[in-house]
Design an enzyme around this catalytic site. Structure first.
Site, PDB file in Angstrom:
ATOM      1  N   PRO A  77       0.830  -1.206   0.000  1.00 21.63           N
ATOM      2  CA  PRO A  77       0.000   0.000   0.000  1.00 21.63           C
ATOM      3  C   PRO A  77       0.864   1.256   0.000  1.00 21.63           C
ATOM      4  O   PRO A  77       1.649   1.496   0.914  1.00 21.63           O
ATOM      5  CB  PRO A  77      -0.808  -0.124   1.295  1.00 21.63           C
ATOM      6  CG  PRO A  77       0.016  -1.005   2.182  1.00 21.63           C
ATOM      7  CD  PRO A  77       0.736  -1.943   1.269  1.00 21.63           C
ATOM      8  N   SER A 106      -4.143   1.286  -0.902  1.00 19.51           N
ATOM      9  CA  SER A 106      -3.927   2.199   0.219  1.00 19.51           C
ATOM     10  C   SER A 106      -5.198   2.942   0.588  1.00 19.51           C
ATOM     11  O   SER A 106      -5.984   3.350  -0.288  1.00 19.51           O
ATOM     12  CB  SER A 106      -2.839   3.208  -0.150  1.00 19.51           C
ATOM     13  OG  SER A 106      -2.740   4.231   0.828  1.00 19.51           O
ATOM     14  N   TYR A 130      -6.361   2.080   8.241  1.00 15.27           N
ATOM     15  CA  TYR A 130      -5.949   2.751   9.478  1.00 15.27           C
ATOM     16  C   TYR A 130      -7.181   2.893  10.369  1.00 15.27           C
ATOM     17  O   TYR A 130      -8.317   2.890   9.886  1.00 15.27           O
ATOM     18  CB  TYR A 130      -5.395   4.146   9.186  1.00 15.27           C
ATOM     19  CG  TYR A 130      -4.069   4.185   8.477  1.00 15.27           C
ATOM     20  CD1 TYR A 130      -2.875   4.010   9.174  1.00 15.27           C
ATOM     21  CD2 TYR A 130      -3.999   4.420   7.105  1.00 15.27           C
ATOM     22  CE1 TYR A 130      -1.653   4.064   8.532  1.00 15.27           C
ATOM     23  CE2 TYR A 130      -2.776   4.481   6.449  1.00 15.27           C
ATOM     24  CZ  TYR A 130      -1.606   4.300   7.169  1.00 15.27           C
ATOM     25  OH  TYR A 130      -0.408   4.354   6.516  1.00 15.27           O
ATOM     26  N   THR A 156      -2.774  -1.401   9.390  1.00 11.71           N
ATOM     27  CA  THR A 156      -1.446  -0.818   9.560  1.00 11.71           C
ATOM     28  C   THR A 156      -1.348  -0.238  10.963  1.00 11.71           C
ATOM     29  O   THR A 156      -2.129   0.646  11.336  1.00 11.71           O
ATOM     30  CB  THR A 156      -1.191   0.261   8.492  1.00 11.71           C
ATOM     31  OG1 THR A 156      -1.235  -0.371   7.211  1.00 11.71           O
ATOM     32  CG2 THR A 156       0.163   0.904   8.675  1.00 11.71           C
ATOM     33  N   ARG A 165       9.295  13.423   8.486  1.00 17.27           N
ATOM     34  CA  ARG A 165       9.929  13.327   7.173  1.00 17.27           C
ATOM     35  C   ARG A 165      10.383  14.733   6.781  1.00 17.27           C
ATOM     36  O   ARG A 165       9.593  15.585   6.386  1.00 17.27           O
ATOM     37  CB  ARG A 165       8.934  12.731   6.166  1.00 17.27           C
ATOM     38  CG  ARG A 165       8.482  11.344   6.637  1.00 17.27           C
ATOM     39  CD  ARG A 165       7.178  10.878   6.030  1.00 17.27           C
ATOM     40  NE  ARG A 165       6.632   9.765   6.790  1.00 17.27           N
ATOM     41  CZ  ARG A 165       5.428   9.247   6.589  1.00 17.27           C
ATOM     42  NH1 ARG A 165       4.639   9.744   5.647  1.00 17.27           N
ATOM     43  NH2 ARG A 165       5.004   8.245   7.333  1.00 17.27           N
ATOM     44  N   LYS A 228      -0.008  -5.232   9.650  1.00 21.92           N
ATOM     45  CA  LYS A 228       1.170  -4.700   8.966  1.00 21.92           C
ATOM     46  C   LYS A 228       1.909  -3.745   9.899  1.00 21.92           C
ATOM     47  O   LYS A 228       1.319  -2.789  10.406  1.00 21.92           O
ATOM     48  CB  LYS A 228       0.755  -3.957   7.692  1.00 21.92           C
ATOM     49  CG  LYS A 228       1.896  -3.283   6.947  1.00 21.92           C
ATOM     50  CD  LYS A 228       1.369  -2.589   5.702  1.00 21.92           C
ATOM     51  CE  LYS A 228       2.457  -1.864   4.928  1.00 21.92           C
ATOM     52  NZ  LYS A 228       2.969  -0.672   5.639  1.00 21.92           N
ATOM     53  N   HIS A 252       7.399   0.408   7.462  1.00 20.19           N
ATOM     54  CA  HIS A 252       6.782   1.505   6.705  1.00 20.19           C
ATOM     55  C   HIS A 252       7.785   2.139   5.755  1.00 20.19           C
ATOM     56  O   HIS A 252       7.784   3.354   5.529  1.00 20.19           O
ATOM     57  CB  HIS A 252       6.211   2.554   7.671  1.00 20.19           C
ATOM     58  CG  HIS A 252       4.893   3.143   7.234  1.00 20.19           C
ATOM     59  ND1 HIS A 252       3.684   2.679   7.687  1.00 20.19           N
ATOM     60  CD2 HIS A 252       4.597   4.134   6.364  1.00 20.19           C
ATOM     61  CE1 HIS A 252       2.706   3.376   7.146  1.00 20.19           C
ATOM     62  NE2 HIS A 252       3.245   4.263   6.329  1.00 20.19           N
ATOM     63  N   ARG A 255       9.851   5.068   7.034  1.00 17.14           N
ATOM     64  CA  ARG A 255       9.216   6.392   7.103  1.00 17.14           C
ATOM     65  C   ARG A 255       8.652   6.707   8.487  1.00 17.14           C
ATOM     66  O   ARG A 255       8.089   7.789   8.687  1.00 17.14           O
ATOM     67  CB  ARG A 255       8.090   6.475   6.063  1.00 17.14           C
ATOM     68  CG  ARG A 255       8.597   6.412   4.639  1.00 17.14           C
ATOM     69  CD  ARG A 255       7.486   6.078   3.653  1.00 17.14           C
ATOM     70  NE  ARG A 255       6.532   7.148   3.468  1.00 17.14           N
ATOM     71  CZ  ARG A 255       6.698   8.191   2.649  1.00 17.14           C
ATOM     72  NH1 ARG A 255       7.816   8.301   1.960  1.00 17.14           N
ATOM     73  NH2 ARG A 255       5.762   9.105   2.509  1.00 17.14           N
ATOM     74  N   GLY A 284       9.774  -3.806   2.146  1.00 15.98           N
ATOM     75  CA  GLY A 284      10.938  -3.000   2.489  1.00 15.98           C
ATOM     76  C   GLY A 284      12.216  -3.466   1.835  1.00 15.98           C
ATOM     77  O   GLY A 284      12.744  -4.532   2.170  1.00 15.98           O
ATOM     78  N   GLY A 306       6.866  -1.279  -2.673  1.00 11.19           N
ATOM     79  CA  GLY A 306       6.212   0.015  -2.599  1.00 11.19           C
ATOM     80  C   GLY A 306       6.786   0.992  -3.598  1.00 11.19           C
ATOM     81  O   GLY A 306       6.204   1.243  -4.660  1.00 11.19           O
ATOM     82  N   ARG A 307       7.949   1.557  -3.296  1.00 10.63           N
ATOM     83  CA  ARG A 307       8.539   2.573  -4.172  1.00 10.63           C
ATOM     84  C   ARG A 307       8.745   2.080  -5.603  1.00 10.63           C
ATOM     85  O   ARG A 307       8.495   2.840  -6.548  1.00 10.63           O
ATOM     86  CB  ARG A 307       9.848   3.078  -3.569  1.00 10.63           C
ATOM     87  CG  ARG A 307       9.656   3.873  -2.267  1.00 10.63           C
ATOM     88  CD  ARG A 307      10.973   4.368  -1.711  1.00 10.63           C
ATOM     89  NE  ARG A 307      10.811   5.138  -0.475  1.00 10.63           N
ATOM     90  CZ  ARG A 307      10.946   4.640   0.747  1.00 10.63           C
ATOM     91  NH1 ARG A 307      11.259   3.347   0.908  1.00 10.63           N
ATOM     92  NH2 ARG A 307      10.783   5.407   1.807  1.00 10.63           N
TER      93      ARG A 307
END
Length: 357
Positions: A77, A106, A130, A156, A165, A228, A252, A255, A284, A306-307
């Site tokens: 997500p 997400s 969430y 999550t 961040r 998660k 995460h 993050r 990750g 993810g990324r």
């Protein structure tokens, strides 16, 4: 530009996304040590290949929660796909449907769950959830995704507060006016001067979330619940005790808590703790097919990216996400064969050697 590895997609995205968008996606918390260690940890792991095993035929298929997927890589997500590509999550959903793998949608999507399901009606989807101070918000979205045919809820649990961040703060990161967190459209009243955090009013997430809320969630739905954000044996054991169906070992993407461990380093103790009673997944730092092989050898049923999915979107939308997934699939198949594994069932802990360096 010839795409030979995932780093090529990353470089393309860095060159073509705006500075604030790139830094939003790339960000880790604080000094980014955990984000970076998610990558470096794989370099400390070596493979112990077996030879003369007749790998002329190989099979990368596996199952998650009883559903067959083409290989053990799904989409984690990640928020705001429309920042990377105009079709956003619709493109991601179609790409994952085409390659037959799992897409965890997400909460912070820039397309609604209804739009995503319409774009890829036969896709295999879980929904990331969430819990909010106003539990009615969470309950309403659970009802929606259950009615739409989502197959699991991914709760999550590592965001009682949002990590710091730094680049997002420096850039005053906000969604552009034409984009919204579509799953909550019309649910929040933003007043003049009110503070917004990642598309919704600040302080909406509930920091009092506890294991009792897992029980509350189970009372709302028959969907399997996956937790998660677990990184320790102790919490893995509590998750099993509370009747969850799966665990995603996750920090995460680095993050949230900077200074926490890399997820691949946490995986073995969590797999040992649950003793096969629930499925264990991981996200990750996955960047190559051999990374996938290492995670599966250490006990992950499936890994989630993810990324890299965002980089694929930035490159070519739906086709870019498919290319990223296909590249990982091909690299995974090759790593399996070169390690002497003909199918996923043959991948086990005996393949792994931790570096003594």
């Amino acid at each position: 530009m010839s795409m030979v590895c995932l780093a090529d997609f990353e470089e393309y995205a860095k060159q073509h996304l705006s500075k604030s968008t790139w830094e939003y996606y790339a960000a880790g918390a604080d000094e980014c040590h955990t984000r970076d260690d998610n990558l470096l940890a794989y370099k400390r792991i070596r493979l112990r290949p077996r030879i003369l095993r007749d790998v002329s035929v190989s099979d990368t298929r596996t199952t998650v929660l009883g559903r067959e997927i083409n290989f053990p890589v799904g989409i984690a997500p990640t928020a705001f796909h429309c920042l990377a590509w105009y079709e956003g999550e619709l493109a991601t959903a179609r790409a994952t449907e085409a390659v037959n793998t799992c897409y965890i949608t997400s909460t912070y999507s820039t397309c609604s769950v209804e739009e995503i399901c319409a774009a890829a009606p036969n896709g295999y989807r879980w929904f990331q959830l969430y819990l909010y101070r106003d539990r009615a918000l969470s309950e309403q979205i659970v009802r929606r995704v259950e009615g739409l045919g989502y197959k699991a809820l991914v709760l999550t649990v590592d965001v009682p507060y949002t990590g710091k961040r730094r680049n997002d703060i420096r850039n005053h990161f906000k969604l552009p006016p034409h984009l919204k967190v579509k799953n909550f459209e019309g649910m929040f009243q933003m007043h003049e001067g009110s503070h917004e955090e990642y598309g919704i009013p600040a302080n909406t997430l509930d920091p009092s979330i506890s294991w009792e809320d897992v029980t509350w969630l189970q009372s709302l739905t028959k969907l399997p619940i996956i937790i998660k954000g677990i990184l320790t044996r102790e919490d893995a054991e509590l998750a099993v005790k509370h009747g969850v169906h799966g665990i995603i070992v996750s920090n995460h993407g680095g993050r949230q808590l900077d200074g926490g461990p890399a997820t691949i380093d946490c995986l073995p103790e969590i797999v040992e703790a649950v003793q096969g009673r629930v499925e264990v997944y991981m996200d990750g730092g996955i960047r190559t097919g051999s990374d996938v092989l290492k995670a599966v050898a250490l006990g992950a049923r499936c890994v989630f990216i993810g990324r890299p999915a965002i980089w694929g979107l930035a490159y070519k939308g739906e086709e870019g996400v498919k290319e990223v997934l296909q590249m990982l699939h091909d690299e995974f198949r090759l790593s399996m064969a070169l390690s002497g594994c003909r199918n996923v069932a043959e991948i086990n802990r005996s393949l792994i050697q931790f570096s003594r360096l």
